[in-house]
Design a protein around this motif. Structure first.
Motif, PDB file in Angstrom:
ATOM      1  N   ILE A 244     -90.861  22.560 -10.926  1.00 32.06           N
ATOM      2  CA  ILE A 244     -89.930  21.575 -10.383  1.00 32.06           C
ATOM      3  C   ILE A 244     -90.290  20.166 -10.866  1.00 32.06           C
ATOM      4  N   TYR A 245     -91.588  19.903 -11.078  1.00 33.12           N
ATOM      5  CA  TYR A 245     -92.005  18.614 -11.642  1.00 33.12           C
ATOM      6  C   TYR A 245     -91.459  18.456 -13.053  1.00 33.12           C
ATOM      7  N   GLY A 246     -91.604  19.498 -13.863  1.00 28.46           N
ATOM      8  CA  GLY A 246     -91.105  19.440 -15.240  1.00 28.46           C
ATOM      9  C   GLY A 246     -89.604  19.214 -15.287  1.00 28.46           C
ATOM     10  N   LYS A 247     -88.887  19.849 -14.368  1.00 33.58           N
ATOM     11  CA  LYS A 247     -87.427  19.715 -14.349  1.00 33.58           C
ATOM     12  C   LYS A 247     -86.992  18.327 -13.888  1.00 33.58           C
ATOM     13  N   GLN A 248     -87.598  17.821 -12.809  1.00 35.82           N
ATOM     14  CA  GLN A 248     -87.151  16.567 -12.216  1.00 35.82           C
ATOM     15  C   GLN A 248     -87.699  15.334 -12.936  1.00 35.82           C
ATOM     16  N   GLU A 249     -88.930  15.402 -13.410  1.00 39.17           N
ATOM     17  CA  GLU A 249     -89.571  14.223 -13.990  1.00 39.17           C
ATOM     18  C   GLU A 249     -89.462  14.163 -15.516  1.00 39.17           C
ATOM     19  N   LEU A 250     -89.452  15.340 -16.175  1.00 44.17           N
ATOM     20  CA  LEU A 250     -89.481  15.367 -17.641  1.00 44.17           C
ATOM     21  C   LEU A 250     -88.254  16.014 -18.259  1.00 44.17           C
ATOM     22  N   ASN A 251     -87.302  16.453 -17.424  1.00 46.78           N
ATOM     23  CA  ASN A 251     -86.090  17.128 -17.893  1.00 46.78           C
ATOM     24  C   ASN A 251     -86.407  18.379 -18.720  1.00 46.78           C
ATOM     25  N   ILE A 252     -87.490  19.078 -18.357  1.00 48.96           N
ATOM     26  CA  ILE A 252     -87.844  20.351 -19.002  1.00 48.96           C
ATOM     27  C   ILE A 252     -87.328  21.469 -18.104  1.00 48.96           C
ATOM     28  N   THR A 253     -86.282  22.145 -18.541  1.00 44.82           N
ATOM     29  CA  THR A 253     -85.643  23.156 -17.691  1.00 44.82           C
ATOM     30  C   THR A 253     -86.096  24.580 -18.022  1.00 44.82           C
ATOM     31  N   ASP A 254     -86.470  24.849 -19.269  1.00 48.96           N
ATOM     32  CA  ASP A 254     -86.829  26.215 -19.667  1.00 48.96           C
ATOM     33  C   ASP A 254     -88.260  26.309 -20.185  1.00 48.96           C
ATOM     34  N   GLY A 255     -89.101  25.355 -19.792  1.00 49.70           N
ATOM     35  CA  GLY A 255     -90.442  25.320 -20.380  1.00 49.70           C
ATOM     36  C   GLY A 255     -91.541  25.919 -19.534  1.00 49.70           C
ATOM     37  N   THR A 256     -91.208  26.420 -18.322  1.00 45.64           N
ATOM     38  CA  THR A 256     -92.262  26.927 -17.442  1.00 45.64           C
ATOM     39  C   THR A 256     -92.937  28.161 -18.034  1.00 45.64           C
ATOM     40  N   GLY A 257     -92.147  29.029 -18.657  1.00 46.96           N
ATOM     41  CA  GLY A 257     -92.727  30.219 -19.270  1.00 46.96           C
ATOM     42  C   GLY A 257     -93.739  29.865 -20.349  1.00 46.96           C
ATOM     43  N   LEU A 258     -93.397  28.884 -21.196  1.00 49.56           N
ATOM     44  CA  LEU A 258     -94.312  28.443 -22.250  1.00 49.56           C
ATOM     45  C   LEU A 258     -95.541  27.768 -21.643  1.00 49.56           C
ATOM     46  N   PHE A 259     -95.344  27.004 -20.571  1.00 52.21           N
ATOM     47  CA  PHE A 259     -96.466  26.351 -19.903  1.00 52.21           C
ATOM     48  C   PHE A 259     -97.493  27.386 -19.459  1.00 52.21           C
ATOM     49  N   MET A 261     -97.784  30.466 -20.453  1.00 54.96           N
ATOM     50  CA  MET A 261     -98.310  31.210 -21.600  1.00 54.96           C
ATOM     51  C   MET A 261     -99.476  30.447 -22.230  1.00 54.96           C
ATOM     52  N   LEU A 262     -99.305  29.121 -22.381  1.00 54.66           N
ATOM     53  CA  LEU A 262    -100.394  28.301 -22.921  1.00 54.66           C
ATOM     54  C   LEU A 262    -101.575  28.262 -21.959  1.00 54.66           C
ATOM     55  N   LEU A 263    -101.278  28.195 -20.679  1.00 57.56           N
ATOM     56  CA  LEU A 263    -102.333  28.205 -19.668  1.00 57.56           C
ATOM     57  C   LEU A 263    -103.151  29.496 -19.765  1.00 57.56           C
ATOM     58  N   SER A 264    -102.464  30.634 -19.857  1.00 57.15           N
ATOM     59  CA  SER A 264    -103.136  31.928 -19.944  1.00 57.15           C
ATOM     60  C   SER A 264    -103.887  32.075 -21.259  1.00 57.15           C
ATOM     61  N   THR A 265    -103.311  31.543 -22.345  1.00 60.78           N
ATOM     62  CA  THR A 265    -104.001  31.576 -23.638  1.00 60.78           C
ATOM     63  C   THR A 265    -105.324  30.824 -23.557  1.00 60.78           C
ATOM     64  N   GLY A 266    -105.299  29.662 -22.915  1.00 59.55           N
ATOM     65  CA  GLY A 266    -106.523  28.897 -22.734  1.00 59.55           C
ATOM     66  C   GLY A 266    -107.552  29.653 -21.906  1.00 59.55           C
ATOM     67  N   LEU A 267    -107.103  30.314 -20.831  1.00 61.73           N
ATOM     68  CA  LEU A 267    -108.009  31.096 -19.991  1.00 61.73           C
ATOM     69  C   LEU A 267    -108.690  32.209 -20.779  1.00 61.73           C
ATOM     70  N   GLY A 305     -97.141  11.695 -18.854  1.00 63.43           N
ATOM     71  CA  GLY A 305     -95.725  11.808 -18.517  1.00 63.43           C
ATOM     72  C   GLY A 305     -94.800  12.048 -19.687  1.00 63.43           C
ATOM     73  N   GLN A 306     -95.259  12.790 -20.686  1.00 67.61           N
ATOM     74  CA  GLN A 306     -94.438  13.137 -21.841  1.00 67.61           C
ATOM     75  C   GLN A 306     -94.394  14.666 -21.994  1.00 67.61           C
ATOM     76  N   PRO A 307     -93.320  15.207 -22.586  1.00 68.62           N
ATOM     77  CA  PRO A 307     -93.251  16.673 -22.751  1.00 68.62           C
ATOM     78  C   PRO A 307     -94.441  17.256 -23.512  1.00 68.62           C
ATOM     79  N   TRP A 308     -94.915  16.566 -24.563  1.00 71.70           N
ATOM     80  CA  TRP A 308     -96.046  17.113 -25.316  1.00 71.70           C
ATOM     81  C   TRP A 308     -97.298  17.172 -24.444  1.00 71.70           C
ATOM     82  N   ALA A 309     -97.443  16.198 -23.537  1.00 69.31           N
ATOM     83  CA  ALA A 309     -98.597  16.185 -22.641  1.00 69.31           C
ATOM     84  C   ALA A 309     -98.513  17.320 -21.617  1.00 69.31           C
ATOM     85  N   TYR A 310     -97.296  17.647 -21.214  1.00 66.80           N
ATOM     86  CA  TYR A 310     -97.044  18.753 -20.280  1.00 66.80           C
ATOM     87  C   TYR A 310     -97.634  20.048 -20.829  1.00 66.80           C
ATOM     88  N   TYR A 311     -97.386  20.310 -22.125  1.00 66.42           N
ATOM     89  CA  TYR A 311     -97.872  21.553 -22.734  1.00 66.42           C
ATOM     90  C   TYR A 311     -99.354  21.456 -23.126  1.00 66.42           C
TER      91      TYR A 311
END
Length: 418
Positions: A244-259, A261-267, A305-311
């Protein structure tokens, strides 16, 4: 029968295989446990909305039941695992975990579904404690620290893949019943696998007190628990409000899955590369590196507060937690007696779950009254506080209380500098 302490026997013990058959079985059980559970997790809000027309507040209440049940059962799980036959405890817990999936299929009202979901938290919480304790038992002592680090990969991978698989299957079929039956089948496979694990003989502990607080919580590790609670709080806010933060603050509507995935890759990457250091006994070093990398991730997330920082934050947080959490788990086990392994496992999970619960509550309150940006600024501050607490106090607290003995002089040196 006398124990063989010849040099040849000691060498054989040191070179014992990490990836032995029983360890692989236990990891498989853990993977199936988490895959079955998290296959449904992202879709249950949609199911409750479509099937029962529940509003958002009611959906949150229904789905939070299992978290409360899991948190309440953790202390008793550690006591039961330490006090009774572990194979019987594990198989019974897994059996009830499997049976609960039939409740989702049969629940015809929202009340029945809420009851089933809440009850499911009991065997889920108990089985996770029992299975991770068994993993410690079947590992050769010389490879235990390393093996604990690898063990978490089984649930990390399951939690990375299962939600995406569930969403894909639902979009392809629009059939919730199929997902419930699939989770039931996976849980049954995990139960069957648990029945085949061969357990080592446990030495009887003489003079153990009949009842004490240490049966339910590892009091010797109290500061470790306080510290991990800080990091659980940060994870709770991030995992629940990132979409909901990505959608409301950064206008990222379909990026949660990628977020995620990157989180799990790091783990996964972090656990793989951190296992060797854990084998050398460098627990506090791994934990320090992990909490600082996570701090960088939460800082980037909150203040850029930028999309690249989100990922980028997703990858950094995954890398940090993949270093930090296995190190903390090893530290809990290292300050516990060998008859307290279940309690050590349940204690870190209690602290983590409590932190998550506080984070979800406070994050929601801050977001409602100030905004999601402020909630993540708060998270970055709490991660910094937790990192300072570990570096200034918890690391030394652990060194004073650890009970494990170095296997060789090199490890003793590593432990002194860890």
């Amino acid at each position: 029968m006398k124990r063989n302490n010849t040099p040849a026997a000691q060498t054989a013990t040191q070179s014992a295989r990490l990836w032995n058959r029983e360890y692989i079985k236990v990891m498989t059980c853990n993977f199936l446990l988490f895959f079955a559970f998290y296959l449904l997790t992202p879709l249950l809000p949609l199911y409750l909305d479509e099937q029962f027309h529940a509003d958002k507040d009611l959906i949150g209440l229904v789905l939070s039941g299992y978290v409360i049940a899991t948190l309440l059962i953790r202390p008793f799980s550690g006591f039961v695992v330490d006090s009774f036959d572990r194979k019987r405890v594990l198989t019974l817990c897994f059996l009830f975990f499997f049976i609960c999936f039939t409740g989702y299929i049969g629940a015809g009202t929202l009340l029945m579904f809420a009851i089933v979901r809440t009850l499911h938290g009991i065997p889920f919480g108990a089985t996770t404690v029992a299975n991770s304790t068994v993993a410690i038992d079947v590992l050769p002592s010389a490879r235990r620290n390393e093996g604990i680090g690898y063990y978490g990969l089984s649930n990390n991978i399951a939690m990375a893949v299962a939600p995406s698989a569930g969403i894909y299957i639902y979009h392809a079929t629009s059939d919730f019943s199929l997902l419930f039956w699939l989770s039931l089948a996976l849980a049954f496979a995990g139960f069957l696998c648990s029945t085949t694990v061969k357990f080592p003989v446990r030495a009887k502990v003489e003079g153990k007190p009949k009842l004490s607080l240490d049966h339910f919580f590892l009091t010797k590790g109290w500061l470790l628990a306080v510290n991990i609670c800080f990091f659980g709080l940060c994870w709770g806010v991030m995992s629940n409000y990132v979409a909901i933060y990505g959608k409301q603050e950064l206008n990222i509507t379909d990026g949660t899955g990628l977020f995620f995935m990157l989180l799990s890759t790091g783990l996964v990457i972090s656990r793989l590369f951190g296992a060797r250091s854990l084998r050398a006994g460098k627990m506090t070093r791994n934990a320090t590196v992990g909490v600082l990398i996570s701090l960088a991730g939460y800082g980037v997330f909150a203040f850029v507060g930028q999309p690249w920082a989100y990922y980028m934050a997703a990858l950094l947080i995954g890398l940090g937690n993949g270093q930090m959490y296995p190190a903390f788990l090893n530290m809990f086990i290292a300050v516990a007696r060998h008859d307290q392994r279940g309690t050590a496992n349940s204690s870190i999970l209690i602290a983590w779950d409590l932190g998550m619960g506080i984070g979800i509550l406070l994050g929601g309150v801050i977001a409602e009254n100030i905004g999601f940006g402020a909630a993540f600024h708060f998270v970055a501050f709490m991660q910094a506080a937790g990192a300072l607490l570990f570096i200034l106090a918890t690391a030394a607290f652990f060194r004073r209380r650890r009970l494990d003995i170095p296997a060789n002089p090199q490890q003793a040196s590593d432990m002194h500098h860890s």
